[in-house]
Design a protein around this motif. Structure first.
Motif, PDB file in Angstrom:
ATOM      1  N   GLN A  34      24.766 -21.966  96.551  1.00 34.03           N
ATOM      2  CA  GLN A  34      24.540 -20.584  96.945  1.00 34.03           C
ATOM      3  C   GLN A  34      25.048 -19.588  95.902  1.00 34.03           C
ATOM      4  O   GLN A  34      24.389 -18.585  95.635  1.00 34.03           O
ATOM      5  CB  GLN A  34      25.226 -20.310  98.287  1.00 34.03           C
ATOM      6  N   HIS A  35      26.223 -19.855  95.301  1.00 31.30           N
ATOM      7  CA  HIS A  35      26.865 -18.849  94.461  1.00 31.30           C
ATOM      8  C   HIS A  35      27.016 -19.217  92.981  1.00 31.30           C
ATOM      9  O   HIS A  35      27.286 -18.339  92.174  1.00 31.30           O
ATOM     10  CB  HIS A  35      28.268 -18.528  95.007  1.00 31.30           C
ATOM     11  N   ASP A  36      26.898 -20.495  92.635  1.00 33.70           N
ATOM     12  CA  ASP A  36      27.202 -20.872  91.248  1.00 33.70           C
ATOM     13  C   ASP A  36      26.309 -22.008  90.756  1.00 33.70           C
ATOM     14  O   ASP A  36      26.777 -23.064  90.336  1.00 33.70           O
ATOM     15  CB  ASP A  36      28.686 -21.262  91.133  1.00 33.70           C
ATOM     16  N   ARG A  37      25.029 -21.778  90.773  1.00 35.17           N
ATOM     17  CA  ARG A  37      24.099 -22.803  90.296  1.00 35.17           C
ATOM     18  C   ARG A  37      24.295 -23.094  88.811  1.00 35.17           C
ATOM     19  O   ARG A  37      24.159 -24.223  88.366  1.00 35.17           O
ATOM     20  CB  ARG A  37      22.651 -22.394  90.565  1.00 35.17           C
ATOM     21  N   GLU A  38      24.658 -22.069  88.047  1.00 39.05           N
ATOM     22  CA  GLU A  38      24.918 -22.285  86.619  1.00 39.05           C
ATOM     23  C   GLU A  38      26.114 -23.218  86.435  1.00 39.05           C
ATOM     24  O   GLU A  38      26.092 -24.141  85.624  1.00 39.05           O
ATOM     25  CB  GLU A  38      25.185 -20.946  85.926  1.00 39.05           C
ATOM     26  N   GLY A  39      27.177 -22.983  87.218  1.00 36.72           N
ATOM     27  CA  GLY A  39      28.361 -23.851  87.176  1.00 36.72           C
ATOM     28  C   GLY A  39      28.033 -25.267  87.620  1.00 36.72           C
ATOM     29  O   GLY A  39      28.542 -26.236  87.058  1.00 36.72           O
ATOM     30  N   ALA A  40      27.173 -25.393  88.628  1.00 35.65           N
ATOM     31  CA  ALA A  40      26.765 -26.716  89.103  1.00 35.65           C
ATOM     32  C   ALA A  40      26.019 -27.475  88.007  1.00 35.65           C
ATOM     33  O   ALA A  40      26.257 -28.668  87.786  1.00 35.65           O
ATOM     34  CB  ALA A  40      25.892 -26.589  90.354  1.00 35.65           C
ATOM     35  N   GLY A  41      25.133 -26.773  87.318  1.00 34.05           N
ATOM     36  CA  GLY A  41      24.398 -27.409  86.217  1.00 34.05           C
ATOM     37  C   GLY A  41      25.332 -27.829  85.094  1.00 34.05           C
ATOM     38  O   GLY A  41      25.204 -28.915  84.522  1.00 34.05           O
ATOM     39  N   MET A  42      26.302 -26.948  84.783  1.00 35.34           N
ATOM     40  CA  MET A  42      27.283 -27.260  83.737  1.00 35.34           C
ATOM     41  C   MET A  42      28.110 -28.485  84.123  1.00 35.34           C
ATOM     42  O   MET A  42      28.353 -29.372  83.301  1.00 35.34           O
ATOM     43  CB  MET A  42      28.191 -26.053  83.533  1.00 35.34           C
ATOM     44  N   LEU A  43      28.538 -28.529  85.388  1.00 33.73           N
ATOM     45  CA  LEU A  43      29.311 -29.666  85.877  1.00 33.73           C
ATOM     46  C   LEU A  43      28.496 -30.957  85.785  1.00 33.73           C
ATOM     47  O   LEU A  43      28.989 -31.988  85.333  1.00 33.73           O
ATOM     48  CB  LEU A  43      29.763 -29.421  87.320  1.00 33.73           C
ATOM     49  N   GLY A  44      27.247 -30.890  86.181  1.00 32.67           N
ATOM     50  CA  GLY A  44      26.377 -32.069  86.111  1.00 32.67           C
ATOM     51  C   GLY A  44      26.207 -32.573  84.685  1.00 32.67           C
ATOM     52  O   GLY A  44      26.304 -33.775  84.425  1.00 32.67           O
ATOM     53  N   ARG A  45      25.960 -31.639  83.757  1.00 36.80           N
ATOM     54  CA  ARG A  45      25.800 -32.041  82.347  1.00 36.80           C
ATOM     55  C   ARG A  45      27.087 -32.608  81.778  1.00 36.80           C
ATOM     56  O   ARG A  45      27.078 -33.599  81.048  1.00 36.80           O
ATOM     57  CB  ARG A  45      25.319 -30.840  81.523  1.00 36.80           C
ATOM     58  N   LEU A  47      29.536 -34.115  83.413  1.00 37.16           N
ATOM     59  CA  LEU A  47      29.758 -35.449  83.978  1.00 37.16           C
ATOM     60  C   LEU A  47      28.866 -36.484  83.307  1.00 37.16           C
ATOM     61  O   LEU A  47      29.314 -37.580  82.958  1.00 37.16           O
ATOM     62  CB  LEU A  47      29.519 -35.439  85.491  1.00 37.16           C
ATOM     63  N   THR A  48      27.593 -36.146  83.115  1.00 29.44           N
ATOM     64  CA  THR A  48      26.667 -37.071  82.461  1.00 29.44           C
ATOM     65  C   THR A  48      27.130 -37.384  81.047  1.00 29.44           C
ATOM     66  O   THR A  48      27.162 -38.549  80.628  1.00 29.44           O
ATOM     67  CB  THR A  48      25.240 -36.473  82.435  1.00 29.44           C
ATOM     68  N   GLN A  49      27.514 -36.353  80.304  1.00 31.90           N
ATOM     69  CA  GLN A  49      27.986 -36.546  78.925  1.00 31.90           C
ATOM     70  C   GLN A  49      29.244 -37.413  78.898  1.00 31.90           C
ATOM     71  O   GLN A  49      29.371 -38.314  78.068  1.00 31.90           O
ATOM     72  CB  GLN A  49      28.270 -35.192  78.277  1.00 31.90           C
ATOM     73  N   ALA A  50      30.184 -37.145  79.809  1.00 30.51           N
ATOM     74  CA  ALA A  50      31.425 -37.916  79.846  1.00 30.51           C
ATOM     75  C   ALA A  50      31.149 -39.384  80.149  1.00 30.51           C
ATOM     76  O   ALA A  50      31.695 -40.280  79.492  1.00 30.51           O
ATOM     77  CB  ALA A  50      32.384 -37.329  80.881  1.00 30.51           C
ATOM     78  N   VAL A  51      30.284 -39.641  81.120  1.00 29.17           N
ATOM     79  CA  VAL A  51      29.964 -41.024  81.480  1.00 29.17           C
ATOM     80  C   VAL A  51      29.290 -41.750  80.318  1.00 29.17           C
ATOM     81  O   VAL A  51      29.560 -42.926  80.067  1.00 29.17           O
ATOM     82  CB  VAL A  51      29.077 -41.057  82.749  1.00 29.17           C
ATOM     83  N   GLU A  52      28.451 -41.048  79.575  1.00 26.31           N
ATOM     84  CA  GLU A  52      27.741 -41.671  78.449  1.00 26.31           C
ATOM     85  C   GLU A  52      28.638 -41.890  77.236  1.00 26.31           C
ATOM     86  O   GLU A  52      28.482 -42.869  76.526  1.00 26.31           O
ATOM     87  CB  GLU A  52      26.546 -40.798  78.035  1.00 26.31           C
ATOM     88  N   ASN A  61      43.609 -48.987  75.466  1.00 22.38           N
ATOM     89  CA  ASN A  61      42.897 -48.923  76.740  1.00 22.38           C
ATOM     90  C   ASN A  61      42.772 -47.521  77.328  1.00 22.38           C
ATOM     91  O   ASN A  61      42.290 -47.352  78.436  1.00 22.38           O
ATOM     92  CB  ASN A  61      43.564 -49.848  77.769  1.00 22.38           C
ATOM     93  N   THR A  62      43.205 -46.471  76.608  1.00 20.49           N
ATOM     94  CA  THR A  62      43.050 -45.114  77.127  1.00 20.49           C
ATOM     95  C   THR A  62      41.597 -44.669  76.945  1.00 20.49           C
ATOM     96  O   THR A  62      40.778 -45.401  76.392  1.00 20.49           O
ATOM     97  CB  THR A  62      44.019 -44.129  76.435  1.00 20.49           C
ATOM     98  N   PHE A  63      41.268 -43.465  77.394  1.00 20.10           N
ATOM     99  CA  PHE A  63      39.919 -42.935  77.218  1.00 20.10           C
ATOM    100  C   PHE A  63      39.732 -42.382  75.812  1.00 20.10           C
ATOM    101  O   PHE A  63      40.623 -41.743  75.261  1.00 20.10           O
ATOM    102  CB  PHE A  63      39.644 -41.812  78.227  1.00 20.10           C
ATOM    103  N   THR A  64      38.582 -42.633  75.232  1.00 19.53           N
ATOM    104  CA  THR A  64      38.257 -42.128  73.904  1.00 19.53           C
ATOM    105  C   THR A  64      36.745 -42.118  73.723  1.00 19.53           C
ATOM    106  O   THR A  64      36.019 -42.773  74.473  1.00 19.53           O
ATOM    107  CB  THR A  64      38.911 -42.999  72.795  1.00 19.53           C
ATOM    108  N   GLU A  65      36.284 -41.377  72.732  1.00 21.51           N
ATOM    109  CA  GLU A  65      34.863 -41.413  72.370  1.00 21.51           C
ATOM    110  C   GLU A  65      34.638 -42.275  71.138  1.00 21.51           C
ATOM    111  O   GLU A  65      33.513 -42.519  70.746  1.00 21.51           O
ATOM    112  CB  GLU A  65      34.338 -39.988  72.135  1.00 21.51           C
ATOM    113  N   SER A  66      35.733 -42.732  70.513  1.00 19.31           N
ATOM    114  CA  SER A  66      35.651 -43.601  69.338  1.00 19.31           C
ATOM    115  C   SER A  66      36.079 -45.009  69.746  1.00 19.31           C
ATOM    116  O   SER A  66      36.571 -45.229  70.846  1.00 19.31           O
ATOM    117  CB  SER A  66      36.588 -43.098  68.239  1.00 19.31           C
ATOM    118  N   GLU A  67      35.949 -45.959  68.827  1.00 18.80           N
ATOM    119  CA  GLU A  67      36.397 -47.316  69.143  1.00 18.80           C
ATOM    120  C   GLU A  67      37.915 -47.340  69.305  1.00 18.80           C
ATOM    121  O   GLU A  67      38.454 -47.988  70.195  1.00 18.80           O
ATOM    122  CB  GLU A  67      35.976 -48.291  68.036  1.00 18.80           C
ATOM    123  N   ILE A  68      38.609 -46.593  68.426  1.00 16.38           N
ATOM    124  CA  ILE A  68      40.068 -46.488  68.459  1.00 16.38           C
ATOM    125  C   ILE A  68      40.415 -45.024  68.716  1.00 16.38           C
ATOM    126  O   ILE A  68      39.892 -44.130  68.054  1.00 16.38           O
ATOM    127  CB  ILE A  68      40.695 -46.940  67.108  1.00 16.38           C
TER     128      ILE A  68
END
Length: 198
Positions: A34-45, A47-52, A61-68
């Motif tokens: 109702q109030h923040d469709r732009e924020g919802a879209g940003m959140l969705g993108r 989350l998708t980017q983070a998962v990928e 074993n921590t989180f990273t975007e590189s091998e190390i």
């Protein structure tokens, strides 16, 4: 009135977040639509980017975007010290104290037999291999001071000491039942400086 299936799916997805019950999830879903469709879209993108892109560091074993991760790749870190924490959030809190210059291993949880979480689920074999690499001289157990955290620290301590490694535990400056992510940096700094043998 029947809830549209996409809205019901969004509500169900939001319920998976910690501390979000059915009513809160529904309120958030309706607010975003109702109030923040732009924020919802940003959140969705986001989350998708983070998962990928985000995965686990091959060493700690921590989180990273590189091998190390950046910490493991930092040549100025003291490779003789290995701090074991439950979550990446705990690692961030210890880093914020500016008192620890060693390396980490992130368990991504703690032992909890009642929940079916055993040594394999906290990557114990990888921790043993990392701690036994010949460079590590001291393993600092910085698991939370909950029942599960204490049991995890005890189990890891006994396992590593049996291999001849020096094992210490954070001092009790951290409140019993406390989780590192929610403790102030000064308390964690004192606990790190006052760590003791287990």
């Amino acid at each position: 009135m029947k809830t549209p299936s996409s809205l019901a799916y969004l509500t169900e997805a939001l319920r998976r977040l910690p501390g979000i019950g059915p009513k809160s999830a529904q309120r958030i879903a309706y607010h975003m639509m109702q109030h923040d469709r732009e924020g919802a879209g940003m959140l969705g993108r986001a989350l998708t980017q983070a998962v990928e892109r985000i995965h686990h560091c091959a060493l700690c074993n921590t989180f990273t975007e590189s091998e190390i991760c950046e910490t493991c790749a930092d040549e100025e870190r003291d490779r003789s010290l290995l701090c074991v924490v439950e979550t990446p959030g705990d690692q961030v809190m210890i880093e914020q104290t500016l008192t620890f210059k060693g390396l980490y291993f992130v368990l991504m949880g703690h032992l909890s037999p009642l929940d079916g979480i055993g040594p394999k689920d906290i990557h114990l074999e990888r921790l043993i291999a990392r701690a036994s690499d010949g460079a590590v001289k001291e393993v600092i157990l910085a698991t939370n001071f909950t029942n599960e955290g204490e049991a995890t620290a005890h189990y890891i301590s006994e396992t590593l000491k049996a291999r001849g490694l020096k094992v210490t535990r954070l001092a009790r400056g951290v409140p019993v039942g406390g989780e590192l992510e929610h403790v102030d940096a000064g308390t964690i700094a004192r606990a790190m400086l006052d760590r003791r043998a287990t």
